[in-house]
Design a protein around this motif. Structure first.
Motif, PDB file in Angstrom:
ATOM      1  N   SER A   1       0.908  -1.254   0.187  1.00 40.83           N
ATOM      2  CA  SER A   1      -0.016   0.143   0.016  1.00 40.83           C
ATOM      3  C   SER A   1       0.895   1.122  -0.029  1.00 40.83           C
ATOM      4  N   GLU A   2       0.228   2.326   0.072  1.00 36.89           N
ATOM      5  CA  GLU A   2       0.969   3.606  -0.042  1.00 36.89           C
ATOM      6  C   GLU A   2       1.790   3.693   1.528  1.00 36.89           C
ATOM      7  N   LEU A   3       1.490   2.975   2.316  1.00 32.93           N
ATOM      8  CA  LEU A   3       2.335   2.920   3.675  1.00 32.93           C
ATOM      9  C   LEU A   3       3.523   2.452   3.391  1.00 32.93           C
ATOM     10  N   VAL A   4       3.684   1.379   2.664  1.00 33.79           N
ATOM     11  CA  VAL A   4       4.881   0.778   2.412  1.00 33.79           C
ATOM     12  C   VAL A   4       5.929   1.936   1.384  1.00 33.79           C
ATOM     13  N   ASP A   5       5.336   2.528   0.802  1.00 30.18           N
ATOM     14  CA  ASP A   5       5.842   3.675  -0.011  1.00 30.18           C
ATOM     15  C   ASP A   5       6.597   4.838   0.933  1.00 30.18           C
ATOM     16  N   LYS A   6       5.860   5.100   1.852  1.00 33.51           N
ATOM     17  CA  LYS A   6       6.260   6.166   2.839  1.00 33.51           C
ATOM     18  C   LYS A   6       7.197   5.718   3.767  1.00 33.51           C
ATOM     19  N   LEU A   7       7.085   4.272   4.098  1.00 27.09           N
ATOM     20  CA  LEU A   7       8.632   3.771   4.848  1.00 27.09           C
ATOM     21  C   LEU A   7       9.987   3.614   4.033  1.00 27.09           C
ATOM     22  N   GLN A   8       9.782   3.313   2.825  1.00 25.22           N
ATOM     23  CA  GLN A   8      10.765   3.239   1.969  1.00 25.22           C
ATOM     24  C   GLN A   8      11.506   4.746   1.724  1.00 25.22           C
ATOM     25  N   VAL A   9      10.649   5.596   1.624  1.00 19.71           N
ATOM     26  CA  VAL A   9      11.068   7.229   1.505  1.00 19.71           C
ATOM     27  C   VAL A   9      11.783   7.468   2.894  1.00 19.71           C
ATOM     28  N   ALA A  10      11.043   7.004   4.035  1.00 21.23           N
ATOM     29  CA  ALA A  10      11.865   7.428   5.400  1.00 21.23           C
ATOM     30  C   ALA A  10      13.159   6.847   5.399  1.00 21.23           C
ATOM     31  N   ALA A  11      13.202   5.610   4.837  1.00 22.23           N
ATOM     32  CA  ALA A  11      14.568   4.987   4.990  1.00 22.23           C
ATOM     33  C   ALA A  11      15.539   5.693   4.116  1.00 22.23           C
ATOM     34  N   LEU A  12      15.140   6.133   2.956  1.00 24.69           N
ATOM     35  CA  LEU A  12      16.078   6.632   2.047  1.00 24.69           C
ATOM     36  C   LEU A  12      16.369   7.927   2.642  1.00 24.69           C
ATOM     37  N   ALA A  13      15.556   8.794   3.133  1.00 30.20           N
ATOM     38  CA  ALA A  13      15.531  10.369   3.504  1.00 30.20           C
ATOM     39  C   ALA A  13      16.897  10.256   4.669  1.00 30.20           C
ATOM     40  N   TYR A  14      16.502   9.121   5.578  1.00 33.51           N
ATOM     41  CA  TYR A  14      17.352   9.051   6.756  1.00 33.51           C
ATOM     42  C   TYR A  14      18.975   8.755   6.418  1.00 33.51           C
ATOM     43  N   VAL A  15      18.975   8.061   5.299  1.00 31.08           N
ATOM     44  CA  VAL A  15      20.509   7.535   4.900  1.00 31.08           C
ATOM     45  C   VAL A  15      21.084   8.588   4.060  1.00 31.08           C
ATOM     46  N   ILE A  16      20.098   9.060   3.214  1.00 36.93           N
ATOM     47  CA  ILE A  16      20.728  10.406   2.505  1.00 36.93           C
ATOM     48  C   ILE A  16      21.220  11.475   3.303  1.00 36.93           C
ATOM     49  N   ASP A  17      20.549  11.801   4.228  1.00 38.32           N
ATOM     50  CA  ASP A  17      20.595  13.073   5.119  1.00 38.32           C
ATOM     51  C   ASP A  17      20.264  13.042   6.458  1.00 38.32           C
ATOM     52  N   PRO A  18      20.583  12.155   7.539  1.00 39.03           N
ATOM     53  CA  PRO A  18      20.111  11.957   8.720  1.00 39.03           C
ATOM     54  C   PRO A  18      19.949  12.989   9.603  1.00 39.03           C
ATOM     55  N   VAL A  19      18.820  13.147  10.719  1.00 39.37           N
ATOM     56  CA  VAL A  19      18.825  13.927  11.669  1.00 39.37           C
ATOM     57  C   VAL A  19      19.627  13.362  12.778  1.00 39.37           C
ATOM     58  N   GLN A  20      20.582  13.888  13.065  1.00 41.56           N
ATOM     59  CA  GLN A  20      21.461  13.186  13.982  1.00 41.56           C
ATOM     60  C   GLN A  20      22.562  14.161  14.895  1.00 41.56           C
TER      61      GLN A  20
END
Length: 308
Positions: free
Chosen positions: A80-99
């Motif tokens: 579902s679209e929720l799976v897409d949101k989780l993928q984007v969250a994972a990519l965003a965090y690896v590309i530019d993490p809040v840390q």
């Protein structure tokens, strides 16, 4: 595919869970001045920075955290679209993490206008060199320029690291569900100008400049229990390794304050990047772009050339 919710106060609150977790990322805080390490001298130090990317905060908010918890508890997950949101969250965090991001470094003056350095950023290994094209090459003990002199240098930094999601609850859920893998290399080119406090930066300097970075990323998803929409028997195909790269453009300023052998260096950098378009499972795509703000504070110690 629909765009995810934008930067909001709710997203900020949910992203606070990542504040005390450090992941591997090349340091982008610029704490150097326009004057390179004089020949035969060492500079050693450390920095504590905080990476604040607007796009990642917007993509790792409360709704994503709730979806990760909900889907990870299911034996069979319908796409579902929720799976897409989780993928984007994972990519965003690896590309530019809040840390928070800490690093330790050593620099050596190899030639009169060239120094080289190594930096360890707790998982990221960084090698760099800087060439001084403006200003004198003296030391506080043997000055070659007047107080208030202007210096300029250009550098080249290369960093490599295996990128991964940190071990905190909702990101663990995402990682377990998607079996996400990634690695990255970063090239950074800063141009730094500085105005000396005293002769040869004896009591410090104020520095400013511009920086360009280019990131090369490889990533993929290998889920084991996500099924095609409407099916309980047909698994969603794995996303094979993808290659992407993107540029970042930034500006920075820092102040070096101390005397001869020890300095405190507060700094601030700001970047803009269009991260590009990323392939997701089920032939979906996502576009990411945003600003990143990096405040930092550091300590630096100068070890003079004792032979001189």
């Amino acid at each position: 595919m629909k765009r995810l919710p934008s930067f909001s106060s709710a997203s900020v609150l949910a992203a606070v869970a990542t504040l005390f977790t450090t992941s591997c990322m090349a340091p982008r805080a610029i704490t150097s001045s326009g004057k390179v390490t004089p020949r035969g001298e060492f500079r050693v130090g450390g920095n504590q920075a905080f990476n604040i990317p607007t796009e990642t905060i917007g993509k790792t908010g409360a709704a994503v955290k709730e979806a990760a918890s909900q889907l990870s508890s299911q034996d069979k997950v319908q796409y579902s679209e929720l799976v897409d949101k989780l993928q984007v969250a994972a990519l965003a965090y690896v590309i530019d993490p809040v840390q928070p991001a800490a690093d330790l470094y050593v620099r050596y003056g190899a030639l009169p206008r060239l120094d080289v350095g190594y930096k360890y950023a707790f998982g990221s290994h960084v090698f760099d060199a800087m060439y001084q094209f403006m200003g004198t090459t003296g030391t506080p003990e043997s000055p070659g320029g007047a107080a208030g002199s202007l210096y300029g240098s250009i550098g080249l930094q290369f960093a490599t690291q295996r990128a991964k999601l940190p071990s905190i609850p909702y990101l663990d859920d995402i990682d377990g569900l998607l079996r996400f893998r990634a690695n990255r290399q970063d090239v950074l080119v800063p141009v730094v100008f500085s105005r000396s406090f005293g002769q040869e930066e004896e009591v410090g300097a104020i520095s400013f400049g511009a920086v360009y970075t280019h990131t090369f990323l490889r990533y993929g998803f290998d889920p084991r229990n996500i099924y095609k929409s409407g099916s309980n028997t047909e698994l969603l195909p794995t996303l094979p390794e993808q290659k992407r790269d993107f540029s970042s453009y930034g500006a920075f300023a820092n102040v070096k304050i101390g005397y001869r052998y020890a300095y405190v260096i507060p700094a601030f950098a700001m970047y803009y990047q269009n991260y590009g378009t990323y392939q997701l499972l089920n032939n979906q795509t996502a576009k990411l772009k945003g600003f990143t703000f990096i405040p930092s504070i550091g300590l630096q110690f100068r070890i003079p050339n004792l032979k001189k």
